[in-house]
Design a protein around this motif. Structure first.
Motif, PDB file in Angstrom:
ATOM      1  N   PHE A   1      18.142  40.751  54.642  1.00 60.29           N
ATOM      2  CA  PHE A   1      17.504  41.658  55.575  1.00 60.29           C
ATOM      3  C   PHE A   1      17.702  41.150  56.997  1.00 60.29           C
ATOM      4  CE2 PHE A   1      14.407  38.809  53.716  1.00 60.29           C
ATOM      5  CZ  PHE A   1      13.668  38.318  54.776  1.00 60.29           C
ATOM      6  N   ASP A   2      17.389  41.978  57.936  1.00 56.07           N
ATOM      7  CA  ASP A   2      17.597  41.666  59.346  1.00 56.07           C
ATOM      8  C   ASP A   2      16.733  40.484  59.769  1.00 56.07           C
ATOM      9  OD1 ASP A   2      18.556  42.799  62.172  1.00 56.07           O
ATOM     10  OD2 ASP A   2      16.448  42.227  62.337  1.00 56.07           O
ATOM     11  N   ALA A   3      17.350  39.549  60.507  1.00 58.90           N
ATOM     12  CA  ALA A   3      16.620  38.384  61.004  1.00 58.90           C
ATOM     13  C   ALA A   3      16.837  38.214  62.501  1.00 58.90           C
ATOM     14  CB  ALA A   3      17.069  37.128  60.259  1.00 58.90           C
ATOM     15  N   THR A   4      17.097  39.311  63.191  1.00 58.04           N
ATOM     16  CA  THR A   4      17.281  39.261  64.640  1.00 58.04           C
ATOM     17  C   THR A   4      16.008  38.752  65.305  1.00 58.04           C
ATOM     18  OG1 THR A   4      18.829  41.115  64.531  1.00 58.04           O
ATOM     19  CG2 THR A   4      17.851  40.629  66.674  1.00 58.04           C
ATOM     20  N   SER A   5      16.143  37.798  66.205  1.00 58.24           N
ATOM     21  CA  SER A   5      14.983  37.187  66.857  1.00 58.24           C
ATOM     22  C   SER A   5      14.356  38.151  67.851  1.00 58.24           C
ATOM     23  CB  SER A   5      15.403  35.910  67.585  1.00 58.24           C
ATOM     24  OG  SER A   5      16.186  36.224  68.721  1.00 58.24           O
ATOM     25  N   PRO A   6      13.098  37.916  68.248  1.00 60.92           N
ATOM     26  CA  PRO A   6      12.453  38.783  69.251  1.00 60.92           C
ATOM     27  C   PRO A   6      13.230  38.838  70.566  1.00 60.92           C
ATOM     28  CG  PRO A   6      10.829  37.399  68.171  1.00 60.92           C
ATOM     29  CD  PRO A   6      12.172  36.899  67.734  1.00 60.92           C
ATOM     30  N   ARG A   7      14.015  37.796  70.854  1.00 62.44           N
ATOM     31  CA  ARG A   7      14.811  37.778  72.081  1.00 62.44           C
ATOM     32  C   ARG A   7      16.150  38.498  71.920  1.00 62.44           C
ATOM     33  NH1 ARG A   7      14.031  31.606  74.473  1.00 62.44           N
ATOM     34  NH2 ARG A   7      11.741  31.706  74.743  1.00 62.44           N
ATOM     35  N   GLY A   8      16.414  38.987  70.689  1.00 61.28           N
ATOM     36  CA  GLY A   8      17.609  39.782  70.482  1.00 61.28           C
ATOM     37  C   GLY A   8      18.810  39.049  69.947  1.00 61.28           C
ATOM     38  N   SER A   9      18.657  37.827  69.450  1.00 61.85           N
ATOM     39  CA  SER A   9      19.772  37.098  68.853  1.00 61.85           C
ATOM     40  C   SER A   9      20.061  37.671  67.470  1.00 61.85           C
ATOM     41  CB  SER A   9      19.442  35.602  68.746  1.00 61.85           C
ATOM     42  OG  SER A   9      20.503  34.895  68.145  1.00 61.85           O
ATOM     43  N   PRO A  10      21.211  38.343  67.258  1.00 60.88           N
ATOM     44  CA  PRO A  10      21.471  39.048  65.998  1.00 60.88           C
ATOM     45  C   PRO A  10      21.700  38.089  64.835  1.00 60.88           C
ATOM     46  CG  PRO A  10      22.883  39.843  67.795  1.00 60.88           C
ATOM     47  CD  PRO A  10      22.288  38.543  68.249  1.00 60.88           C
ATOM     48  N   ALA A  11      21.073  38.374  63.710  1.00 66.35           N
ATOM     49  CA  ALA A  11      21.250  37.538  62.519  1.00 66.35           C
ATOM     50  C   ALA A  11      20.843  38.306  61.273  1.00 66.35           C
ATOM     51  CB  ALA A  11      20.437  36.255  62.636  1.00 66.35           C
ATOM     52  N   LEU A  12      21.410  37.895  60.164  1.00 70.11           N
ATOM     53  CA  LEU A  12      21.018  38.366  58.838  1.00 70.11           C
ATOM     54  C   LEU A  12      20.561  37.164  58.029  1.00 70.11           C
ATOM     55  CD1 LEU A  12      23.995  40.777  58.045  1.00 70.11           C
ATOM     56  CD2 LEU A  12      21.631  41.469  58.499  1.00 70.11           C
ATOM     57  N   VAL A  13      19.533  37.345  57.218  1.00 73.94           N
ATOM     58  CA  VAL A  13      19.058  36.279  56.348  1.00 73.94           C
ATOM     59  C   VAL A  13      19.119  36.773  54.912  1.00 73.94           C
ATOM     60  CG1 VAL A  13      16.624  36.983  56.502  1.00 73.94           C
ATOM     61  CG2 VAL A  13      17.178  34.615  55.907  1.00 73.94           C
ATOM     62  N   GLY A  14      19.435  35.866  53.995  1.00 79.73           N
ATOM     63  CA  GLY A  14      19.522  36.271  52.598  1.00 79.73           C
ATOM     64  C   GLY A  14      19.165  35.138  51.664  1.00 79.73           C
ATOM     65  N   PHE A  15      19.020  35.477  50.372  1.00 77.71           N
ATOM     66  CA  PHE A  15      18.598  34.501  49.380  1.00 77.71           C
ATOM     67  C   PHE A  15      19.457  34.596  48.125  1.00 77.71           C
ATOM     68  CE2 PHE A  15      15.019  35.293  52.110  1.00 77.71           C
ATOM     69  CZ  PHE A  15      14.495  34.026  52.327  1.00 77.71           C
ATOM     70  N   ILE A  16      19.849  33.436  47.641  1.00 73.46           N
ATOM     71  CA  ILE A  16      20.536  33.291  46.360  1.00 73.46           C
ATOM     72  C   ILE A  16      19.512  32.683  45.411  1.00 73.46           C
ATOM     73  CG2 ILE A  16      22.526  32.302  45.167  1.00 73.46           C
ATOM     74  CD1 ILE A  16      23.827  31.915  47.952  1.00 73.46           C
ATOM     75  N   SER A  17      19.156  33.381  44.346  1.00 72.00           N
ATOM     76  CA  SER A  17      17.982  32.978  43.570  1.00 72.00           C
ATOM     77  C   SER A  17      18.219  33.018  42.067  1.00 72.00           C
ATOM     78  CB  SER A  17      16.797  33.903  43.911  1.00 72.00           C
ATOM     79  OG  SER A  17      16.557  33.929  45.297  1.00 72.00           O
ATOM     80  N   GLY A  18      17.336  32.293  41.346  1.00 77.10           N
ATOM     81  CA  GLY A  18      17.359  32.313  39.889  1.00 77.10           C
ATOM     82  C   GLY A  18      18.659  31.788  39.321  1.00 77.10           C
ATOM     83  N   GLN A  19      19.190  32.483  38.331  1.00 78.17           N
ATOM     84  CA  GLN A  19      20.422  32.029  37.687  1.00 78.17           C
ATOM     85  C   GLN A  19      21.601  32.034  38.659  1.00 78.17           C
ATOM     86  OE1 GLN A  19      21.191  34.678  34.424  1.00 78.17           O
ATOM     87  NE2 GLN A  19      21.785  36.415  35.720  1.00 78.17           N
TER      88      GLN A  19
END
Length: 476
Positions: A281-299
């Motif tokens: 999901f979107d992880a853009t900072s309040p100051r506008g630095s664009p980023a995406l964050v994600g998770f690799i989980s379980g198996q």
């Protein structure tokens, strides 16, 4: 079905963390979720769905399956007594099965079964077959219902984040108690206690005190040496509460190209040998630095943790390209963290219980052992597994200690809270199913109403499923 991991996010119904944030004077901002969302389950060759509402544009049969399964789970959640699970109707039966076995029996479609797998991996970091179904119900009930765990819409777990990062919570609290009173780099190795004192031995010092509050996760608390030994019920419990396996990655870009293309940044992907992550999901900072964050989980985390970092990076970026476009390949920076490799984490995001543990050993999770009191988010009765649950558990343990060493300072309300085994607040209210499905009803009235009605009928009379399937096939 949307599905986000919410380690560092929160919502207004998480009253304990919200009050702490307000008390510390910190600012919050909403999780960005405007635009097209991506859903891809069923394997690499299956259709990639895009949607803008809370619930994807599912096929009629799949929507019917989703409705009846959600209704069944939320109905069971309302019967769970989070404070005393033994008071839950059919507790032993519910605790004897896994989430996987319940879904296999009650879900009709393979895609819905896979959706639940994605939910399990992204929320708990484990597969459905590794977790007690009663534990799953307790966890959802403590949050106010199943969808409250999964959504980023108002009132759900992923609604807000803290400007500047959640580490500010720890920093502000450390300032209040005084940094000189905080010992960093001093791992607790042993806790000895007698009739008068508790002795806490770290790698650097030894401390004498009247009471000890242990807040680390159960699997780490089990590594501490205790003298005298803890009660066998407590020992068995902490040695049999596995922690989830989750890897987090953050990809930064020059521009938020996904927003420019009308995407929210939210991607939900089923287990696949081609795509490592289960959610982004979107992880853009309040100051506008664009980023995406994600998770690799379980198996998926177990599989991909054995590969080289470069291979993981390439697989993540190629999957982002598949779902969001070629711009995803040109990132500024890629950072990842495998929490299982952190000595004082050992995994993420929460400890779970296997079948049979809750109904026999769960009371030992919060019950003090002499001068040792237990906290941590796993012991919470509201929003268990979340930051808010950690705050609630800390408040409850603090009241326990005050009741022992300085009971005259407790108010009548605090004493009553101790008796009830929780801090003074009512549990989150479950959102009615009609409210959760409102976006679909706005688009079309007749079909959703018919499907929800049919779902309720099927939940009580499963033998009519064949007739319903035949009708849907002939009609649509």
């Amino acid at each position: 079905m949307p599905c986000l991991c919410s380690i560092y996010q929160f919502c207004p119904t998480q009253t304990h963390i919200m009050e702490l944030i307000k008390d510390l004077g910190l600012e919050v901002y909403p999780q960005f979720n405007v635009g097209k969302k991506v859903l891809h389950v069923g394997g690499p060759t299956c259709k990639v769905r895009m949607y803008r509402t809370s619930i994807p544009a599912l096929s009629p049969l799949l929507l019917l399956d989703f409705s009846q399964l959600l209704w069944k789970i939320n109905r069971l959640c309302r019967t769970v007594c989070v404070q005393d699970l033994l008071r839950t109707p059919n507790a032993a039966e519910l605790d004897s099965m896994t989430l996987h076995s319940y879904i296999e029996k009650n879900a009709w479609t393979q895609e819905m079964k896979e959706q639940i797998g994605v939910c399990s991996r992204s929320v708990f970091g484990v597969e459905p077959c590794q977790m007690s179904f009663l534990f799953f119900l307790m966890y959802a009930a403590a949050a106010g219902g199943l969808l409250a765990l999964l959504e980023s819409t108002p009132g759900c777990a992923q609604e807000f984040k803290i400007k500047g990062g959640t580490q500010q919570l720890s920093e502000c609290l450390a300032q209040r108690v005084g940094w000189k009173n905080v010992r960093l780099g001093s791992a607790v190795m042993a806790i000895w206690q007698d009739a008068e004192w508790a002795r806490v031995m770290t790698t650097n010092d030894t401390f004498l005190c009247r009471a000890v509050i242990v807040t680390c996760p159960p699997h780490l608390a089990a590594k501490i040496q205790y003298q005298p030994a803890l009660p066998s019920m407590r020992e068995f419990l902490t040695q049999n509460m596995p922690v989830g396996h989750m890897m987090k990655f953050i990809v930064t870009y020059q521009t938020a190209f996904w927003k420019e293309k009308g995407f929210s940044g939210e991607i939900v992907a089923g287990s696949s040998t081609h795509c490592p992550f289960c959610v982004t999901f979107d992880a853009t900072s309040p100051r506008g630095s664009p980023a995406l964050v994600g998770f690799i989980s379980g198996q998926q985390a177990t599989l991909w943790s054995t590969k080289e970092a470069g291979e993981r990076r390439e697989a993540v970026l190629s999957s982002l390209v598949k779902y969001l476009g070629p711009e995803a390949a040109s990132c500024i920076h890629f950072e990842e963290k495998d929490w299982a490799k952190e000595e004082y984490s050992g995994g993420c995001p929460v400890n779970v219980m296997a079948p049979g543990l809750l109904t026999y050993y769960q009371p030992s999770l919060r019950k003090p052992c002499g001068r040792i009191h237990w906290a941590g988010t796993e012991t919470a009765t509201q929003w268990c597994g979340y930051m808010s649950g950690a705050v609630q558990a800390g408040q409850r343990a603090a009241l326990e200690v005050l009741a022992v060493v300085c009971h005259m300072t407790l108010t009548a309300e605090e004493k009553e809270a101790l008796i009830q085994g929780q801090t003074v607040r009512s549990p989150p209210k479950q959102t009615p199913l009609s409210e959760l499905l409102k976006p679909l009803i706005k688009k079309s009235v007749v079909i959703p109403v018919l499907m929800i009605s049919a779902a309720l009928l099927l939940a009580q009379h499963p033998n009519v499923l064949v007739k319903i399937k035949t009708y849907i096939t002939n009609t649509f």
